[in-house]
Design an enzyme around this catalytic site. Structure first.
Site, PDB file in Angstrom:
ATOM      1  N   GLN A 128       0.821  -1.206   0.000  1.00 36.72           N
ATOM      2  CA  GLN A 128       0.000   0.000   0.000  1.00 36.72           C
ATOM      3  C   GLN A 128       0.858   1.260   0.000  1.00 36.72           C
ATOM      4  OE1 GLN A 128      -2.266   1.426   3.530  1.00 36.72           O
ATOM      5  NE2 GLN A 128      -4.045   0.910   2.294  1.00 36.72           N
ATOM      6  N   SER A 163       3.890  -1.615   3.750  1.00 37.48           N
ATOM      7  CA  SER A 163       4.239  -2.914   4.340  1.00 37.48           C
ATOM      8  C   SER A 163       4.566  -3.924   3.263  1.00 37.48           C
ATOM      9  CB  SER A 163       3.105  -3.423   5.226  1.00 37.48           C
ATOM     10  OG  SER A 163       1.901  -3.396   4.535  1.00 37.48           O
ATOM     11  N   GLU A 246     -15.225  -3.399   5.278  1.00 38.71           N
ATOM     12  CA  GLU A 246     -14.960  -3.831   6.643  1.00 38.71           C
ATOM     13  C   GLU A 246     -16.280  -4.271   7.283  1.00 38.71           C
ATOM     14  OE1 GLU A 246     -13.590  -4.989   9.731  1.00 38.71           O
ATOM     15  OE2 GLU A 246     -14.470  -3.090  10.407  1.00 38.71           O
TER      16      GLU A 246
END
Lengths: 402, 334, 402, 334
Positions: A128, A163, A246
């Site tokens: 990302q 990451s 989510e």
């Protein structure tokens, strides 16, 4: 209100549990924490196994190649994997939880066909590229520029907190395509192949000593316009769409780990005799009650998502409360370890008090710190609750439109 | 009564601050991160020459002949400079272990943990740097040769500038002092460790305030937002309250007629431990994501504070000690 | 740094202690808490005794009729009075600590001669008319208007938190003489005789059930211009001057009371057996250490004031830290009283656990609440520390000059 | 699993809210402040007619035959309405004390304190309003005639709507139920009291948020300042977390196969007590000086929360109970 699982849900759990019992013993040994190529191999192998068993993208819609499971089944999925100590989603995190869902919702048919199957099969890894050194809490102030040149964007800038960048094939990248002061309105969402010329990766060490993250330096990197997801300057909305995937389950694994840490801390306390101290017991009781309450809030959030299909404000409430409880748990565990907590290596071992969970406690302790910072500091989360949920006035912003 | 620094005290603190700035700039301190040795012998001798270890030693014994009052000011500055190594132990050993007072030897100290099935392991800091390891228990102080010990280095230490070892067995060693010295060391060690914590708490505050002024988000410095401003204000309060508590404890050791020095020492360390830990945590928070990087140094103060909180009395033991003073006739009130 | 008192200081203490031993037994019985005429009589009688013994205005400059004592002697004075359980300054609070010092610093010779001796002798009682319902934390927004009419101001408006208004002879009153939006720059400081026509007093009950405070309604009240202290529109500066009389001793009595409360709570814990619980003992230890640290900070503040004559930032730091410790002390005491804390009347008495300090604990508990609110909420205090001491930027103020 | 209110549950909660608004407007509730009697008999009967006391009583016994799930929703609303009186005791007594279930009698409850030299006195709430006082101990439940007791009214009660008396002697009374009923009452009473606390915590949040929007200082609503906004945000978080904990405990009592109901009840009360107390305190703080006046009602919720925290398990006892579950095989995990 019903806390019992339906027959279908129980059947899903039983099947999954049976499959895990068969699949887990055959896994290779876990690579060491900072061995990223090793971890990529391990995590993608696991993803391949999930795919073959029909558990890849369990929460993805069917039209995206996923299982299309309900939020409750997703909860069960995460719960069972955590209880079985199955591998964590690992390097597949961004692909499965961010980039993939975004492409499902906003990508072109070509983009879906090209990228989604490879994510589900564990063939391609994503990272990302959202945060920037100058744009932390204030993401809309990002400055990485993309200038249109023929069929390409030419991208120059710097990203941080990327990451698994070292082992990623693609990066979901937010860039500024509008004027410098266009804030939310001049951002686009691009798919950046990580092997593009001009991409420079520098590992970033966290205070926990982990090299999970990197800084990304982009120097006139060419990205085809066909790699843009959504319209030009519409990237902010595209990003927000992802968040709507989510289902209240983001912290399920984390929360179950916290229960485990509490249990092993209590075990240490019983071995050292600290458990004879009522003050210590009361602290443990408070923590257990706090975690149980957060588990109840998780079930509430999941139930709301299952009914409405959209996440309520419960996720933000959860993160605020959980950060605090996790912080207290970290203090409690570290306090009981005493000087055995001065290093991650176990100073215990046979004789005396026996083995000690120093590594877990220290990792957890750093985890507690990161919780109040990553993905919006607790200060920003409180603004969100205050302004969006309670309707309190926004702060005056000096000099800039918001 | 004049509970303010006099001119010579203020000058002493300034002098040590200059020494730290010259000898222990942050880059040099950080060069030792993660290694088994962190004590710079030249710097240690420079501290010795400046009197950091011999301040409280009588002039007849070659010391400076000052009190814990002055030593606490020096140790606050050493804490603020993040100076690594067994500073308190070497200070206490001055006069007892040859060379400690002038910084030519490095002395470590460990409290002997209670034995038994539920005993936590013995963990020793800085072993590879030590010339002598002292062991403290109720019976007194004993000396050990660090080279003779069966020690296992522990990987990934909490504080990268405090390497640690575990000892399967802690020999009894050579007795060098009796129970009275041991009791005095527990008290003075608590005060000096607390002084280091005040230095750390202050350093964390300064770093947070600097960053809050410089970092902008939403078009203005983050220090202008109450959430950040109030975190910083609370840090300043904690550091100042702890400073007063530690200095009062130090003066009480020097002037025992003004109060119970052991209780003052324990209470001061309790307050200072909490200030250093909480301020360390807050400094990371004010730095946001940058505070979570290894490169930005704020985590070092937090980690050091956690290490110091395990030395010369844990929270539980110190709080018990202070509480005990509430049920004796001498302990009530200010 | 020296914590020993000098010979002169010890002599002052010894003389005072001897005088208190003689004077206190002769005092009449204390009136009941909400009997204000009775309390006025009691407090002014005590002030008269102090005056006759040379202890009136111990911290006032000699030229104002006071003793001109150092900050350290002032500390000793408050310490000894508290230790001897002498009467609190009571209704003389505003006269001795606010209005008197202001008139000394900024009043005309006539004002000094008229008002100061009566305060010192306990003949006249003052109250304070600063706060308004609409101007709490933001005192500069006060709206009580004073319009010049010949030799008088005609004052109309409303004040709140006026302590002892019912039994006061004069009120130190802040009024707006400048334009409505003049903020700090249009305020004047007046001496209001409380028997003036148009002054209406309505008692205000606090959450503790005390009627110590009142609301003041002013309807075209005429105040002679000669009753203005300082220049017209210069009242804000005049008010700030008063604050510079604070010598770090404002909370000495309060802090010593907190020590006493802790001691009596520990006594209860020993009688109930709660003291056998190490968690309870640790809490008490933390509180004692916290109060000791605040006592050290008090001595630091007093020493600085004694050296420089002006108060440092220590008072604000003290109040913030003390509010928190006092809050924890309140929770601790109330928790140990359990159901015996459900009323201020003592449910204990002979038999069982014996007498219980319920009244003290409850009063203290309300005191803890008021500490975080009165004279600037903790939120405002943190702004002050952040902005004035640490130099952090001020908040943008919407719509108004500051 | 569907841990959300279903339509009939939501309608039940709305109905009770309407009833409270009509029967218990704040002015009427406050009229009883400071008096020895606070129970409005008409209102009590109206609550009884609405099923507030008979919800969990079997239909055969004349009750509604619902579960603690529904009762917890009702009690949350009663808490939010600041409705005074021994609500939980009367609910528990339904079916055991005639008239309790329909609100024609008012039943109080007190836990028998342990005897001995260090025992705290017996304090009873609402004595003058009671038709029957029940006494709970490990052995079961006994009934007493309130008029027969030697009781001393205690002045200046903490909560002006919870008058209290002290009893020099608590007679043994007439046994009416055994140890199993007593254990169930402790558990259910904890859940219902916790539900009242959730109501109070929510009410405090609402009052604080309203005031923060309306009150201006420095030219803008105070709710725009982060210090106030974040106080309010934390209040909202606390109330919602406590609500989920209490409702999960209630459902667990009704569906015992999903967890240990007693542990869930104790944990929920621990969390809800803290939420109500802290939110009460925060609401006062947000109101500033006005919050310190008797007239502005926010102090009432704070005081009530403190009273409820002494009923059906104190912090220490509840935390011990939950902790005990961590060392039995059934207790670990979620």
């Amino acid at each position: 209100m019903d806390l019992r699982y339906s027959h279908a849900e129980e059947a899903f759990r039983a099947d999954l549990r049976a499959w895990l019992e068969g699949a887990l013993p055959g896994l290779p040994a876990k690579p060491s924490p900072n061995d990223w190529p090793g971890r990529r191999a391990y995590d993608t192998h696991w993803q391949r196994l999930l795919f073959e068993a029909g558990y890849a993208g369990v929460d993805w819609p069917v039209e995206g190649g996923g299982r299309g499971a309900s939020a409750v089944e997703e909860l069960i999925f995460k719960e069972e994997l955590e209880r079985a100590h199955a591998p964590y989603v690992g390097v597949n995190f961004v692909g499965l939880l961010h980039a993939g869902p975004t492409i499902i919702a906003e990508g072109t048919p070509e983009q879906r066909a090209r990228f989604l199957p490879a994510i589900l099969r564990g063939e391609e890894v994503w990272c990302q590229g959202f945060s920037e050194p100058g744009a932390g809490s204030d993401l809309a102030s990002l400055r990485t520029r993309a200038v249109r040149d023929g069929d390409d964007y030419v991208v120059t800038g710097q990203k941080i907190w990327t990451s698994h960048a070292e082992v990623a094939d693609y990066c979901e990248l937010l860039v500024r395509t509008g004027p410098e002061d266009s804030r939310h309105k001049g951002i686009s969402w691009l798919i950046l192949p990580m092997d593009s010329p001009g991409v420079d990766i520098r590992p970033l060490t966290t205070i926990a000593g982990s090299t999970e993250f990197a800084e990304l330096f982009l120097d006139e990197v060419r990205v085809p316009v066909t790699n843009r997801v959504g319209d030009e300057n519409d990237g902010w909305r595209v990003t927000m769409v992802t968040l709507s995937f989510e289902r209240g389950t983001a912290f399920v694994g984390d929360l179950l780990e916290a229960f485990e840490l509490l249990t092993s801390t209590v075990d240490v306390a019983r071995r050292t005799g600290a458990w004879d101290d009522p003050g210590v017991r009361r602290q443990a009781g408070h923590l257990k009650a706090g975690l149980d309450a957060l588990w109840a809030l998780t079930r509430r959030n999941v139930s709301q998502a299952a009914r409405t299909g959209i996440p309520g404000p419960g996720g933000t409430l959860f993160k605020l409360a959980y950060s605090e409880t996790r912080h207290e748990l970290g203090e409690f565990s570290l306090g009981l370890l005493g000087r055995a907590g001065l290093a991650a290596d176990d100073s215990g071992g046979p004789g005396g008090v026996g083995t000690l969970p120093a590594r877990t406690v220290l990792e957890d302790f750093y985890r507690g710190v990161s919780l109040t910072i990553a993905a919006g500091t607790s200060q920003i989360q409180r603004n969100i609750v205050g302004e969006r949920l309670l309707g309190l006035p926004k702060e005056p912003v000096a000099g800039r439109p918001r | 009564m004049d509970f303010e620094l006099n001119e010579s005290e203020a000058e002493l603190a300034r002098g040590v601050r200059r020494l730290c700035a010259g000898r222990y700039p942050l880059e040099r301190v950080r060069a030792g991160e993660g290694g088994p040795r962190v004590v710079d012998r030249d710097g240690w001798r420079a501290l010795g020459e400046a009197g950091a270890f011999s301040l409280c030693l009588a002039e007849e014994a070659g010391g400076v002949g000052l009190g814990l009052d002055e030593a606490s000011l020096v140790f606050e500055e050493l804490g603020r400079g993040l100076v690594p190594g067994p500073l308190v132990a070497t200070h206490l050993a001055a006069g007892l272990v040859g060379g400690a007072q002038d910084g030519t030897v490095v002395v470590g100290l460990v409290a002997r943990p209670p034995a038994g099935a539920g005993a936590l392991p013995t963990v020793v800091e800085h072993l590879a740097d030590l010339d002598t390891l002292l062991v403290l228990d109720e019976g007194g102080v004993a000396a050990l040769d660090p080279a003779s010990l069966q020690a296992t280095p522990l990987g990934r230490p909490l504080d990268p500038l405090t390497p640690v070892w575990s000892l399967a067995h802690l020999p009894s060693g050579e007795p060098v002092a009796g129970p009275e010295v041991a009791a005095g060391w527990l008290r003075d060690g608590a005060v000096l460790t607390a002084a280091l914590q005040v230095g750390l708490a202050t350093w964390s505050t300064d770093r947070a305030v600097d960053y809050a002024k410089e970092r902008t988000q939403f078009g203005r410095p983050i220090g202008g937002f109450q959430a950040v401003k109030h975190l910083c204000a609370d840090m300043a309060v904690r550091a100042e309250v702890a400073r007063c508590a530690v200095q009062a404890a130090a003066v009480t050791v020097d002037e025992p007629d003004v109060g119970d020095a052991s209780v003052a020492a324990a209470g001061a360390k309790l307050v200072a431990d909490q200030a250093a830990i909480t301020n360390g945590r807050s400094a990371i928070q004010v730095h946001g994501g940058m505070g979570f990087t290894w490169e930005v140094p704020v985590h070092l103060a937090y980690k050091r504070a956690r290490v110091l909180a395990t030395q010369f009395g844990t929270e539980a033991a110190l709080a018990e000690q202070v509480a005990a003073s509430l049920v004796t006739p001498s302990g009530g009130g200010a």
